[in-house]
Design a protein around this motif. Sequence first.
Motif, PDB file in Angstrom:
ATOM      1  N   PHE A 160       0.811  -1.224   0.000  1.00 25.90           N
ATOM      2  CA  PHE A 160       0.000   0.000   0.000  1.00 25.90           C
ATOM      3  C   PHE A 160       0.841   1.270   0.000  1.00 25.90           C
ATOM      4  N   GLU A 161       1.967   1.210   0.711  1.00 27.17           N
ATOM      5  CA  GLU A 161       2.802   2.414   0.788  1.00 27.17           C
ATOM      6  C   GLU A 161       3.367   2.768  -0.585  1.00 27.17           C
ATOM      7  N   GLU A 164       0.584   3.899  -2.961  1.00 19.65           N
ATOM      8  CA  GLU A 164       0.109   5.256  -2.684  1.00 19.65           C
ATOM      9  C   GLU A 164       1.095   6.298  -3.228  1.00 19.65           C
ATOM     10  N   LYS A 168       0.139   8.943  -6.091  1.00 18.14           N
ATOM     11  CA  LYS A 168       0.188  10.392  -5.800  1.00 18.14           C
ATOM     12  C   LYS A 168       1.088  11.113  -6.797  1.00 18.14           C
ATOM     13  N   ALA A 213      -5.916   5.436  -2.367  1.00 17.34           N
ATOM     14  CA  ALA A 213      -4.675   6.181  -2.641  1.00 17.34           C
ATOM     15  C   ALA A 213      -4.985   7.614  -3.066  1.00 17.34           C
ATOM     16  N   GLU A 215      -7.669   9.210  -2.141  1.00 19.28           N
ATOM     17  CA  GLU A 215      -8.611   9.761  -1.157  1.00 19.28           C
ATOM     18  C   GLU A 215      -9.877  10.268  -1.850  1.00 19.28           C
ATOM     19  N   LYS A 272      -9.755   5.169   4.631  1.00 19.00           N
ATOM     20  CA  LYS A 272      -9.901   6.577   4.264  1.00 19.00           C
ATOM     21  C   LYS A 272     -11.346   7.053   4.392  1.00 19.00           C
TER      22      LYS A 272
END
Length: 456
Positions: A160-161, A164, A168, A213, A215, A272
Motif C-alpha cells: 500500500f505504501e 500510494e 500520488k 490512494a 482519497e 480513508k
Amino acid sequence: MIVMKFGGTSVKNAEAIRNVINIAKNRNTKSVVVVSAFATVTNSLVKIIDSLKNDVNFALEEINKLQILHQNVANDLDISSEVNEFISLEFERFKMLATAINIIGEVSNKSKDLILSYGERLSLKIISIYAKNSGLNSKFVNSSEIIITDDSFTEAEVDFEATETVIKFKVLPIFNDFDVLICGGFIAGTIDGIITTLGRGGSDYSAGIIAAALEAELLDIYTDVDGILTTDPNLIKNAKLIKKLSYIEASELAYFGAKVLHPKTIFPAVKKNIEVRVLNSFNPHCDGTRIIGIKTNQNALKAIAFRKGITVINITSNRMLGAYGFLSKVFEVFKKHETSVDLVSTSEVSVSLTIDNKFNADKIIQELSEFSSIEFFDNKAIISVIGEGIRNTSGISARFFGILKDINIYMVSMGASEINLSIVVDEDNLKNAVVLLHDEFFSNELDSSIFEEIKR
Ligand code: ADP
Ligand code: ASP
Ligand code: MG
C-alpha cells in the motif's frame, strides 16, 4: 474525485461499453474508471491455462475465439483501424507463449498471471480508444505500473505504501490535463514491473486500492444487478435490495460468499472513510446499495451469504484437556501449508474448523494425525446470516435454528464481531436451507429505510 468500476457484464459488448462511457461523461467530474475484462473472457483464459499442458490445440482454438471476440467488439465500436494492429500483435504473442509453455510442459504462476492479464489489457485498450474517440477527455494507465504488489503470483499482496506513492506522484498529475483516467482492474505489478493479479473477481479490489490512494470522495462499483441483495438472486428470485450496509456488514457478506463484491474491496475504503456504492450499470435510476462507516440499522438482519466446496476437519485430542499450546500447534500446521481457516469452534477436547482450499489437505491431515485423531467431511457449504441485528435482537437464533430443524448442521460459529452467525451443512441441503431462511427473515414486511423490492 470519484472512482468507478465496471465489471465484466457492464462491458460485455459494444452497446454496454457505449453505456459505460456515457455514464462516465454524465458524472462530469474528475474520475478514475476501472474496467474488467469483457464478460466470460477471464473464464476462457483459465480454461486455456488448464489445457496448455495436455491439449495445446484446444488452447489455440480458444485463443482464436478470443481474438475474434475482441476484434468484433472493436469493429462494432468503429475503432478497428486504430486497434486491430494491437490486437493482432497481442494474440500473436499469446499463441507463441501458449506453444512455448506446452513444449516446456509446465505453467508457472508467473506465466498464469501473464495469461490472465490479457483480458483486462485488451478491454482497457479497446475501451480507452473508444472513450477518446467519443470525446471524453481521457487517458489510459497500465495498472501494472500503479498498483505495486509482492510476487505471490495469482493472489498478489498489495504494497500500500509503494502504491500510494506511485499514485500520488504519477497518477494525480495526469488530472492536470485530463478529466478521466481509465485503467484495467485485477492486474497489478511487482516493483520490477512484472505483471501480477489480485485474485479472481479482483477488479473491485483494484478500484478500492486506487480510491484509497487518491482519497476519493466516492467509490462506485457498477455491476449487473441493482446492488447488494438479501441473497444471491440466482438462488432466490425475489431477493430484495439492501439500501444501506455498514463497512463491516459488507465485508462479512463478501467474505462469506456474496460474489457481488470482492472480499478485500472494503478494507482500503475503510482506512480513508470513503463511501462505497454498488450500482447497476443497466439501471441508472436505481440508487443501489450504500456502504458506509456508521451502523445502519441495528435491529435488522441484512443478508444471507453462502459458500460451497467447504471441508470440515474435526480434531480431537485428550491432550487438549487443561493443556496450553494445543490450538497454536494446530494452527501452526495450517500456517505451514498456507491454508486459511474460515470457521472455528472448540470444545474442551476437540476443535472443528473449515477450509475451502484442499490443495494441501492431505499433508495437513497427516501432520495433525501425529498428535490428534482426525475426521474430515467434504462437499459441505457454509451459510451465514449477517447483520448488526444479530447482536441486538433477541430471538434471532431461535428462529434461525427452528426453521432449519430438519437439516443436519455440522458446525455452528458466531464471529467475534457478533454480526455473523454461520453454520455448515451438506451441499445438497444448501438451497433448501437458504430458501427456508430467506422466507423466514425476508418475506414479511421489512424496514423500508433499509430494504426495497426490486422491480423486475
Ligand atoms: P461483475 O462482473 O460486475 O464484477 P460479478 O458477477 O462478479 O459482477 O458479481 C455480480 C453477481 O453477483 C450478480 O450478478 C449475482 O449473480 C451475484 N451475487 C451473489 N450474491 C449476491 C448478492 N447478495 N447480491 C447481489 N448479487 C449477488
Ligand atoms: N476479470 C477478472 C475475473 O473475472 C477480474 C474481475 O472481473 O473482477 O476474475
Ligand atoms: Mg466481480
